[in-house]
Design an enzyme around this catalytic site. Sequence first.
Site, PDB file in Angstrom:
ATOM      1  N   ARG A  29       0.828  -1.207   0.000  1.00 58.73           N
ATOM      2  CA  ARG A  29       0.000   0.000   0.000  1.00 58.73           C
ATOM      3  C   ARG A  29       0.869   1.267   0.000  1.00 58.73           C
ATOM      4  O   ARG A  29       2.046   1.231   0.343  1.00 58.73           O
ATOM      5  CB  ARG A  29      -0.899   0.034   1.235  1.00 58.73           C
ATOM      6  CG  ARG A  29      -0.144   0.041   2.573  1.00 58.73           C
ATOM      7  CD  ARG A  29       0.073   1.433   3.123  1.00 58.73           C
ATOM      8  NE  ARG A  29       0.949   1.472   4.297  1.00 58.73           N
ATOM      9  CZ  ARG A  29       2.234   1.709   4.233  1.00 58.73           C
ATOM     10  NH1 ARG A  29       2.824   1.895   3.082  1.00 58.73           N
ATOM     11  NH2 ARG A  29       2.972   1.750   5.342  1.00 58.73           N
ATOM     12  N   GLU A  35      -0.677  11.740   7.257  1.00 56.60           N
ATOM     13  CA  GLU A  35       0.571  11.146   7.765  1.00 56.60           C
ATOM     14  C   GLU A  35       0.812  11.556   9.216  1.00 56.60           C
ATOM     15  O   GLU A  35       0.637  12.720   9.574  1.00 56.60           O
ATOM     16  CB  GLU A  35       1.740  11.608   6.880  1.00 56.60           C
ATOM     17  CG  GLU A  35       2.777  10.554   6.675  1.00 56.60           C
ATOM     18  CD  GLU A  35       2.235   9.348   5.906  1.00 56.60           C
ATOM     19  OE1 GLU A  35       1.954   8.317   6.557  1.00 56.60           O
ATOM     20  OE2 GLU A  35       2.089   9.438   4.682  1.00 56.60           O
ATOM     21  N   HIS A  36       1.233  10.597  10.012  1.00 60.88           N
ATOM     22  CA  HIS A  36       1.466  10.809  11.451  1.00 60.88           C
ATOM     23  C   HIS A  36       0.177  11.255  12.142  1.00 60.88           C
ATOM     24  O   HIS A  36       0.214  11.988  13.122  1.00 60.88           O
ATOM     25  CB  HIS A  36       2.601  11.813  11.695  1.00 60.88           C
ATOM     26  CG  HIS A  36       3.956  11.226  11.418  1.00 60.88           C
ATOM     27  ND1 HIS A  36       4.624  10.419  12.319  1.00 60.88           N
ATOM     28  CD2 HIS A  36       4.752  11.313  10.338  1.00 60.88           C
ATOM     29  CE1 HIS A  36       5.789  10.051  11.796  1.00 60.88           C
ATOM     30  NE2 HIS A  36       5.895  10.568  10.584  1.00 60.88           N
ATOM     31  N   ASP A  38      -2.287   8.724  12.610  1.00 61.97           N
ATOM     32  CA  ASP A  38      -2.926   7.512  13.147  1.00 61.97           C
ATOM     33  C   ASP A  38      -2.863   7.456  14.673  1.00 61.97           C
ATOM     34  O   ASP A  38      -3.870   7.239  15.332  1.00 61.97           O
ATOM     35  CB  ASP A  38      -2.335   6.236  12.513  1.00 61.97           C
ATOM     36  CG  ASP A  38      -0.820   6.131  12.599  1.00 61.97           C
ATOM     37  OD1 ASP A  38      -0.154   7.145  12.940  1.00 61.97           O
ATOM     38  OD2 ASP A  38      -0.295   5.032  12.324  1.00 61.97           O
ATOM     39  N   GLY A 126       8.977   0.523   2.831  1.00 58.27           N
ATOM     40  CA  GLY A 126       7.903   1.405   3.262  1.00 58.27           C
ATOM     41  C   GLY A 126       6.597   1.187   2.514  1.00 58.27           C
ATOM     42  O   GLY A 126       5.658   1.966   2.659  1.00 58.27           O
ATOM     43  N   SER A 128       4.949  -1.683   2.782  1.00 55.72           N
ATOM     44  CA  SER A 128       4.266  -2.678   3.602  1.00 55.72           C
ATOM     45  C   SER A 128       4.236  -4.088   3.006  1.00 55.72           C
ATOM     46  O   SER A 128       3.195  -4.732   2.945  1.00 55.72           O
ATOM     47  CB  SER A 128       2.856  -2.210   3.957  1.00 55.72           C
ATOM     48  OG  SER A 128       2.588  -2.671   5.247  1.00 55.72           O
ATOM     49  N   SER A 129       5.409  -4.562   2.624  1.00 53.75           N
ATOM     50  CA  SER A 129       5.513  -5.973   2.257  1.00 53.75           C
ATOM     51  C   SER A 129       5.146  -6.848   3.447  1.00 53.75           C
ATOM     52  O   SER A 129       4.615  -7.951   3.283  1.00 53.75           O
ATOM     53  CB  SER A 129       6.928  -6.298   1.773  1.00 53.75           C
ATOM     54  OG  SER A 129       7.868  -6.233   2.824  1.00 53.75           O
ATOM     55  N   ASP A 176      -1.983  -0.667   7.589  1.00 55.51           N
ATOM     56  CA  ASP A 176      -1.401  -1.474   6.509  1.00 55.51           C
ATOM     57  C   ASP A 176      -2.168  -2.776   6.308  1.00 55.51           C
ATOM     58  O   ASP A 176      -2.451  -3.187   5.182  1.00 55.51           O
ATOM     59  CB  ASP A 176       0.062  -1.814   6.821  1.00 55.51           C
ATOM     60  CG  ASP A 176       0.910  -0.592   7.049  1.00 55.51           C
ATOM     61  OD1 ASP A 176       0.417   0.529   6.807  1.00 55.51           O
ATOM     62  OD2 ASP A 176       2.063  -0.742   7.488  1.00 55.51           O
ATOM     63  N   TYR A 226      10.791   8.880  15.305  1.00 60.35           N
ATOM     64  CA  TYR A 226       9.377   8.515  15.306  1.00 60.35           C
ATOM     65  C   TYR A 226       8.835   8.510  16.740  1.00 60.35           C
ATOM     66  O   TYR A 226       7.798   9.111  17.044  1.00 60.35           O
ATOM     67  CB  TYR A 226       9.213   7.135  14.666  1.00 60.35           C
ATOM     68  CG  TYR A 226       7.806   6.630  14.582  1.00 60.35           C
ATOM     69  CD1 TYR A 226       6.959   7.059  13.570  1.00 60.35           C
ATOM     70  CD2 TYR A 226       7.323   5.713  15.511  1.00 60.35           C
ATOM     71  CE1 TYR A 226       5.658   6.587  13.491  1.00 60.35           C
ATOM     72  CE2 TYR A 226       6.025   5.240  15.440  1.00 60.35           C
ATOM     73  CZ  TYR A 226       5.201   5.671  14.432  1.00 60.35           C
ATOM     74  OH  TYR A 226       3.915   5.201  14.355  1.00 60.35           O
TER      75      TYR A 226
HETATM   76  P1  ADP Z   1       7.977  -3.071   4.715  1.00 65.42           P
HETATM   77  O1  ADP Z   1       6.740  -3.600   5.333  1.00 65.42           O
HETATM   78  O2  ADP Z   1       7.980  -1.591   4.591  1.00 65.42           O
HETATM   79  O3  ADP Z   1       8.322  -3.716   3.411  1.00 65.42           O
HETATM   80  P2  ADP Z   1       9.139  -4.307   7.039  1.00 65.42           P
HETATM   81  O4  ADP Z   1      10.472  -4.212   7.666  1.00 65.42           O
HETATM   82  O5  ADP Z   1       7.959  -3.979   7.864  1.00 65.42           O
HETATM   83  O6  ADP Z   1       9.175  -3.399   5.714  1.00 65.42           O
HETATM   84  O7  ADP Z   1       8.916  -5.778   6.479  1.00 65.42           O
HETATM   85  C1  ADP Z   1       9.882  -6.380   5.650  1.00 65.42           C
HETATM   86  C2  ADP Z   1      10.073  -7.812   6.057  1.00 65.42           C
HETATM   87  O8  ADP Z   1       8.897  -8.581   5.757  1.00 65.42           O
HETATM   88  C3  ADP Z   1      11.181  -8.503   5.305  1.00 65.42           C
HETATM   89  O9  ADP Z   1      12.435  -8.268   5.895  1.00 65.42           O
HETATM   90  C4  ADP Z   1      10.764  -9.969   5.412  1.00 65.42           C
HETATM   91  O10 ADP Z   1      11.130 -10.495   6.656  1.00 65.42           O
HETATM   92  C5  ADP Z   1       9.250  -9.889   5.390  1.00 65.42           C
HETATM   93  N1  ADP Z   1       8.699 -10.164   4.048  1.00 65.42           N
HETATM   94  C6  ADP Z   1       7.877  -9.389   3.325  1.00 65.42           C
HETATM   95  N2  ADP Z   1       7.529  -9.976   2.164  1.00 65.42           N
HETATM   96  C7  ADP Z   1       8.150 -11.166   2.141  1.00 65.42           C
HETATM   97  C8  ADP Z   1       8.203 -12.242   1.209  1.00 65.42           C
HETATM   98  N3  ADP Z   1       7.545 -12.213   0.031  1.00 65.42           N
HETATM   99  N4  ADP Z   1       8.960 -13.315   1.543  1.00 65.42           N
HETATM  100  C9  ADP Z   1       9.633 -13.366   2.713  1.00 65.42           C
HETATM  101  N5  ADP Z   1       9.616 -12.374   3.603  1.00 65.42           N
HETATM  102  C10 ADP Z   1       8.906 -11.292   3.340  1.00 65.42           C
HETATM  103 MG    MG Z   2       6.097  -3.238   7.300  1.00 62.58          MG
END
Ligand code: ADP
Ligand code: MG
Length: 387
Positions: A29, A35-36, A38, A126, A128-129, A176, A226
């Site tokens: 997302r 921003e800031h 929440d 950033g 939100s993976s 997120d 933060y």
């Molecule tokens: P962001 O959410 O901004 O990308 P974060 O530090 O909150 O950063 O999350 C990143 C972490 O999420 C990665 O270091 C990993 O541990 C995990 N992650 C996210 N997507 C995957 C994926 N497809 N496979 C394995 N780990 C993942």
């Molecule tokens: Mg994250």
Amino acid sequence: MNWDMKSLRSRFETVFGASPTGAVRAPGRVNLIGEHTDYNGGFVLPIAIEREVRALFRARDDRTVNMVSGQSPNERAKVDLDLTISPGLPKWANYCKGVIAGLIEEGVALGGADVYFEGNVPLGGGLSSSAALEVATGMAMLSASGMSGSVPGPTLARICQKAENEYAGAPCGIMDQAISAMGKAGHAMLMDCRDGSLKQIPFNKPDLVVLVADTQVKHGIADGGYAARREQCFSAARKMNVSSLRDADEASIELSHGNGLIDDVEFMRARHVVGEVHRTLEACAALQSGDYRQFGRLMYASHYSLRDDYQVSCEELDELVRIASVTKGVYGARMTGGGFGGCAIALVDAELADSIAQALAEGFFGKFGRRCPVFATHATAGAGVLE
Ligand code: ADP
Ligand code: MG
């Protein structure tokens, strides 16, 4: 790496020696504005982006969950559903373990499964993976157990947030996970962080796209900075005798500053929050009346407030916004996320998006001598079943 379903299926088969029986997706997302706000009980307005984590799965007839990620292929993870699930190594799987534990705690009768993850949300950028991984895990485990649809979106989002807080040790809010689980294509999602209520706002003008430009910068002060901002806001609210800055307004913070109740720094922080809450609601009104010029102006105003009053921008983000502001076809631009690095976004004419992306990347390279990846996205759908 190939990202089509055929390639993903064949990787699942290589890893688990059998075919997957289903697949789900959950997006990353960006926050358009708000921003800031929440942790101050205000509003946020995220969209789900066209970057996502996919999870292919196959139910097992035992009580084991095997998890493999294409982003970390040598670090396999295993969970026994009948034992206490605790965080540990590999680190990436803690997000998933937390979700599995949360679903069990919720009373969902999960079964064993083999799960293969693959994502194109940059890790730690950033976007939100982490939330995408959590929501994809939840969707995959529910589908594999024949229970898809049995956990409502808000509950799944809460379980995923708890996983991130307690299993990954990241004290994030719920934005997120909520947008990843419940985003709607062609809409931004207005969240009231005081009561958790959601409203889908149309964001679908076909000739506009959002550019996301990644500075790939994470400044060292980010975490401390933060925490300090949060504390300054809470302190201002305490002194003004309101439960959060959501309940303050321009007149009340000026009065409190004028009579010495809050100090200069608290005043600046409060001025950002009060202004940003207002801007976010105005931005929704602009979207609802199709006034994207006004929306763009509010994006710039948000950025300047974050830069000058909240002091969470950095020269890389400021430079991207500056370039955007002098480039034809840009409606507005701002930093997005917590700040001190991360991504900037720009709302732009779709026809000019390629040349604007190039202007951003080249201008950034010219000044900092580093690459700045830029991609375009629309507001896409929240998590769902792929096939
Ligand atoms: P962001 O959410 O901004 O990308 P974060 O530090 O909150 O950063 O999350 C990143 C972490 O999420 C990665 O270091 C990993 O541990 C995990 N992650 C996210 N997507 C995957 C994926 N497809 N496979 C394995 N780990 C993942
Ligand atoms: Mg994250």
